[in-house]
Design a protein around this motif. Sequence first.
Motif, PDB file in Angstrom:
ATOM      1  N   LEU A 117      50.516  37.232  38.080  1.00  0.00           N
ATOM      2  CA  LEU A 117      49.546  37.865  37.187  1.00  0.00           C
ATOM      3  C   LEU A 117      49.449  37.138  35.845  1.00  0.00           C
ATOM      4  O   LEU A 117      48.404  37.172  35.196  1.00  0.00           O
ATOM      5  N   ILE A 129      46.862  34.109  35.984  1.00  0.00           N
ATOM      6  CA  ILE A 129      45.430  34.393  36.073  1.00  0.00           C
ATOM      7  C   ILE A 129      44.885  34.527  34.656  1.00  0.00           C
ATOM      8  O   ILE A 129      45.536  35.122  33.781  1.00  0.00           O
ATOM      9  N   THR A 153      39.404  36.782  33.873  1.00  0.00           N
ATOM     10  CA  THR A 153      39.375  37.218  35.272  1.00  0.00           C
ATOM     11  C   THR A 153      39.977  38.615  35.422  1.00  0.00           C
ATOM     12  O   THR A 153      39.443  39.468  36.139  1.00  0.00           O
ATOM     13  N   LYS A 154      41.099  38.828  34.721  1.00  0.00           N
ATOM     14  CA  LYS A 154      41.736  40.150  34.811  1.00  0.00           C
ATOM     15  C   LYS A 154      40.858  41.235  34.182  1.00  0.00           C
ATOM     16  O   LYS A 154      40.789  42.357  34.698  1.00  0.00           O
ATOM     17  N   TYR A 191      47.438  48.606  42.855  1.00  0.00           N
ATOM     18  CA  TYR A 191      47.814  48.248  41.483  1.00  0.00           C
ATOM     19  C   TYR A 191      49.238  48.701  41.170  1.00  0.00           C
ATOM     20  O   TYR A 191      49.965  48.034  40.426  1.00  0.00           O
ATOM     21  N   SER A 228      45.193  49.259  36.375  1.00  0.00           N
ATOM     22  CA  SER A 228      44.722  47.876  36.233  1.00  0.00           C
ATOM     23  C   SER A 228      44.684  47.480  34.755  1.00  0.00           C
ATOM     24  O   SER A 228      44.996  46.338  34.402  1.00  0.00           O
ATOM     25  N   LEU A 239      46.791  44.441  32.776  1.00  0.00           N
ATOM     26  CA  LEU A 239      46.153  43.488  31.863  1.00  0.00           C
ATOM     27  C   LEU A 239      46.907  43.414  30.539  1.00  0.00           C
ATOM     28  O   LEU A 239      47.182  42.321  30.020  1.00  0.00           O
ATOM     29  N   THR A 297      50.479  41.676  30.823  1.00  0.00           N
ATOM     30  CA  THR A 297      50.536  40.256  31.194  1.00  0.00           C
ATOM     31  C   THR A 297      49.642  39.364  30.334  1.00  0.00           C
ATOM     32  O   THR A 297      49.520  38.179  30.627  1.00  0.00           O
ATOM     33  N   THR A 298      49.019  39.919  29.283  1.00  0.00           N
ATOM     34  CA  THR A 298      48.074  39.129  28.489  1.00  0.00           C
ATOM     35  C   THR A 298      48.316  39.359  27.008  1.00  0.00           C
ATOM     36  O   THR A 298      48.443  40.510  26.570  1.00  0.00           O
ATOM     37  N   ASP A 358      42.570  32.026  39.752  1.00  0.00           N
ATOM     38  CA  ASP A 358      41.392  32.701  39.197  1.00  0.00           C
ATOM     39  C   ASP A 358      40.276  32.788  40.233  1.00  0.00           C
ATOM     40  O   ASP A 358      39.612  33.824  40.359  1.00  0.00           O
ATOM     41  N   ALA A 383      41.176  35.431  42.667  1.00  0.00           N
ATOM     42  CA  ALA A 383      40.963  36.767  42.082  1.00  0.00           C
ATOM     43  C   ALA A 383      39.475  37.104  42.021  1.00  0.00           C
ATOM     44  O   ALA A 383      39.073  38.257  42.278  1.00  0.00           O
ATOM     45  N   THR A 422      37.458  40.130  43.770  1.00  0.00           N
ATOM     46  CA  THR A 422      36.525  41.010  43.042  1.00  0.00           C
ATOM     47  C   THR A 422      35.197  41.124  43.789  1.00  0.00           C
ATOM     48  O   THR A 422      34.633  42.222  43.906  1.00  0.00           O
TER      49      THR A 422
END
Length: 327
Positions: A54, A57, A61-62, A88, A178, A182, A185-186, A296, A299, A303
């Motif tokens: 994760l 990515i 994208t996330k 998730y 979800s 995000l 991990t970001t 990406d 992913a 989607t």
Amino acid sequence: MVNWAPLVPPVADQVISWLVFFFGLIGPIVIILGLIGIRGFMEITRFEKGESVLYKISPLTKLILVISTTIAVSLTIWWFGAILALIYLLLFLTLNNPGKKILYASFLTFSTSLGVVSSFSFYTPYYILTQAIGTDTLHVIWYWPSYFVYMGYQPGLTLEALYYGFQVAFRFIAPMLSGLLLIITTTPSDVLRYLEKVKFPLVFIFALTVAMRSIPRIFDTLDTIVKLQMMRGLGYGKPKALRPFYLLLGGLYGIVPTLIFLMRQAKYTAIAADTRGFNAMPKRTYMKPIVFNRLDYIAIGLTLLLYIITAILLIIGLGRGIPYIGF
């Protein structure tokens, strides 16, 4: 209406009704404080370094996946949202301390479900239930005291109302999980860089970045204040079973100091943005390049698959079964 409500003495009826009322009111908060704790809640609402898939990515994208999940669960039948929520939830196993993470996420899911179910099932009018469930027969399992109607309660709690509440809950849980993935991990700065790449308005990006930085600070400050309350003797010598209630009380005491802290931080943020010339130039430059890798594209493919499944469910008549009348 079919009466399945048990016969109980009037006094017991009053006691049970008020217990259910208070459980629906503070039960989700007590679960979070007692089973997750403020420190555990912070652990699933702030960024931490990692090396799992994760993290590889891109934030854009996330973010697209979070938005697509929200669209999918709002258009399709409830059990599709439940499947996405389970997926998730399992992705928490890829993070650091996976056992603890998935445990906290599971408790948060349970607490959210309980809060949503109690919020909707007690208040939803009968005519909406008949439309949502598709039946004219409602099964009453409990009758509230007559004065509960002044609080917005329906005269009786039905099985169909509980079923309706669970349907609504699963429309919240998948986007929530979800979104947590995000955030964990970001970094906020990565979100800013990628959103600016797609020409998203800078002022909105700035607001989103400030929100992502502020939420963990809120719980960090609240956790510190609650611990200070405990050090000053709040709940000292009381049974451990009452600890969640004292944590809740400490949290209530901490609301005003936390708000003062947030207002001060908002002032410092505004000063920092001004002194660094925020939005003074039409374009910003970044040291780190913006790249999209093979993960990406995978992913994005998932989607697209999500949208295809959503379209198929809508075509075969498995769209949303809940009319949002009145909500």
